[in-house]
Design a protein around this motif. Structure first.
Motif: not given
Length: 555
Positions: A101-105
């Motif tokens: 999720k961090i990389e998706d953000i």
């Protein structure tokens, strides 16, 4: 029957192939959690009343009760073993999905390590749950063998997680009501048929527990059956899901929902103005949905206390297999929202539903044509593959990468080896298509086999240049072997783009978790715009560059 269920204590998030009318991947949150022990007691009382009511209405004889009891004990033991294994999987998923999720953000692509960890955790969870579902299905079938068709119909109509008043206030008990009138609308009938076919494919691929299985693994069923059999020792109930586990399951479901929404946001390319307007509409829909579901406001303490009092009285009647007094039924009806765990729709629910539909139409008016197409085609998946024609990682919609690679492998096989193993290759491809997209009839398999053989020969005969030009058309033909894709296409055609768009908007763009994600993305855009720009004229050139040279050393 909905294809995701593990009783009222656990609802597992899966990446589904759902109906083309709604969201392809419904993310179902774990059951409501509360630090208030009274609320938890209310939940158990409600579930106990439901189990008592259905078992009483079955009018089962001692032989049937004994069989159900043995099946329930076996199912609960399997369930406890599964939960021990699932705890570790859930922990892995939490860690992997948080990193993803961090990389998706950040929207800068995914590192191979993060992507592999998320894919592995998701895949292992699916396999583990499929094994659990299949084991429970076998036990469920044993239980069904002892029940009459009428008794099975009662259980199928029963809703474990529904509020008791929906069960109590029916004009007829489950199974006794007349069948719904046949829908004369041929279009609706065809939609229902296609949806049922897709549910069957989904169950074969991911597994699902039927109504009898849900009854067997409900934590209230085993002790109630033991009591009916007079087996005090057997009334001991294996431990259910801990509050910590329930919270972690909910967290994983939320992470998956966020990731899918971020995948969509990263591919649909909203402007700041669009996101601002969308956030306002999504928050408005959330408020209406919150009033409807009680997410923002729970029942008052005095209401909970009264609900416990009434439910306890109703349970006492059901335990004696006595009819619940009319006065008690009336009081329960008056406290309908409490009996729904604070989740009963208020009198304005219909207005709220209409309001959400209106919000969806307003969102549709904000979208550009390409954004509408992206949303209609959007099929949520945790780690979506790249589409060769459109490399934006949005969803699985019409992505032929897997099929292109399969064709490339077929072309790479030496002629002599291909001729020798052609029949085996055909079987392998067709078996894989059935596993992924649903079983064929004998006639369908024979027809697909003939077309596949012709297509493989054509692909092998093409020059490298011609194959590059035609590979995606060939891959599209190969994709037609996926029965689920064919069914989705038929559903989409029947439903129509406008209805598809509206339902996709409600399911995704007006999703309860969308507003904070939009706010995060808007803040990212604002920060990027406010970054100090560098005046290139103010930069002092290196000595070797000052006279038109180059700062890099010559070799």
């Amino acid at each position: 029957m909905k294809p995701i269920t593990i009783a009222g204590w656990l609802i597992l998030p899966l990446c589904l192939v759902g109906s083309a009318i709604g969201a392809e991947t419904p993310f179902v949150a774990a059951p409501p959690l509360s630090s208030n022990p009274d609320i938890e007691e209310l939940r158990h009382l409600k579930q106990r009343l439901n189990v008592l009511l259905i078992l009483n209405h079955l009018n089962a004889d001692q032989r049937q009760l004994r069989t159900l009891y043995e099946c329930a004990r076996a199912a609960r033991e399997v369930q406890c073993q599964f939960l021990d294994r699932e705890a570790e999987t859930i922990k892995r998923q939490e860690e992997a999905f948080e990193a993803f999720k961090i990389e998706d953000i950040a929207n800068q692509g995914f590192s191979p390590k993060t992507e592999r960890a998320a894919a592995s955790a998701e895949h292992d969870g699916k396999k583990q749950r499929k094994r659990f579902f299949d084991t429970i299905n076998a036990i469920e079938e044993d239980a069904r063998q002892t029940l009459t068709a009428e008794q099975q119909a009662m259980i199928e109509e029963w809703k474990l997680d529904g509020p008791p008043e929906k069960f109590l206030f029916r004009k007829n008990h489950p199974g006794a009501g007349k069948k719904a009138e046949k829908d004369t609308d041929e279009k609706k009938q065809e939609i229902v048929r296609l949806q049922k076919e897709m549910q069957t494919i989904f169950k074969g691929k991911y597994g699902a527990i039927g109504p009898v299985g849900r009854l067997l693994i409900c934590e209230e069923t085993l002790p109630i059956l033991a009591g009916k059999l007079g087996d005090k020792e057997g009334a001991a109930n294996p431990a259910g899901t801990s509050e910590e586990m329930r919270a972690r399951i909910r967290h994983v479901a939320e992470l998956q929902a966020d990731i899918n929404l971020l995948n969509l946001l990263n591919g649909i390319n909203f402007s700041a103005e669009q996101m601002t307007q969308l956030m306002t509409l999504a928050e408005k829909a959330g408020q209406m949905r919150g009033e409807k579901t009680g997410a923002k406001r729970g029942p008052k303490p005095e209401t909970v206390a009264r609900a416990k009092e009434l439910l306890t009285a109703a349970v006492a009647c059901a335990e004696q297999n006595q009819e619940i007094p009319a006065k008690l039924l009336k009081d329960m009806r008056d406290l309908k929202s409490a009996f729904a765990g604070g989740n009963a729709p208020p009198s304005g629910a219909r207005k709220d539903a209409d309001g959400i539909q209106t919000a969806a139409r307003e969102v549709a008016g904000l979208l550009q044509d390409n954004q509408r197409k992206t949303l209609i085609d959007y099929n949520p998946c945790l780690i979506p593959p790249k589409n060769l024609k459109d490399p934006v990682r949005v969803g699985q919609a019409q992505d032929a990468n897997r099929q292109v690679k399969a064709l490339e492998r077929v072309r790479s096989v030496p002629a002599e080896k291909f001729a020798k193993n052609k029949e085996m290759i055909l079987d392998h491809v067709l078996d894989g298509a059935e596993e992924h997209g649903g079983a064929f009839t004998m006639e369908e398999r024979a027809a697909h086999r003939q077309r596949l053989a012709t297509m493989m020969d054509e692909a092998r005969a093409l020059s490298d240049v011609d194959f590059e030009l035609q590979k995606e058309d060939l891959a599209a033909q190969l994709m037609r072997l996926d029965k689920s894709e064919t069914l989705k296409a038929e559903l989409a055609k029947l439903v129509g783009d406008d209805e598809m768009l509206k339902n996709k908007i409600i399911a995704h763009l007006l999703h309860p978790r969308m507003p904070p994600l939009l706010e995060t993305r808007l803040n990212q855009m604002k920060s990027a715009a406010e970054t100090d720009r560098v005046n290139l004229d103010s930069i002092q050139p290196a000595e070797s560059c000052a006279r038109g040279g180059c700062a890099l050393p010559r070799r």
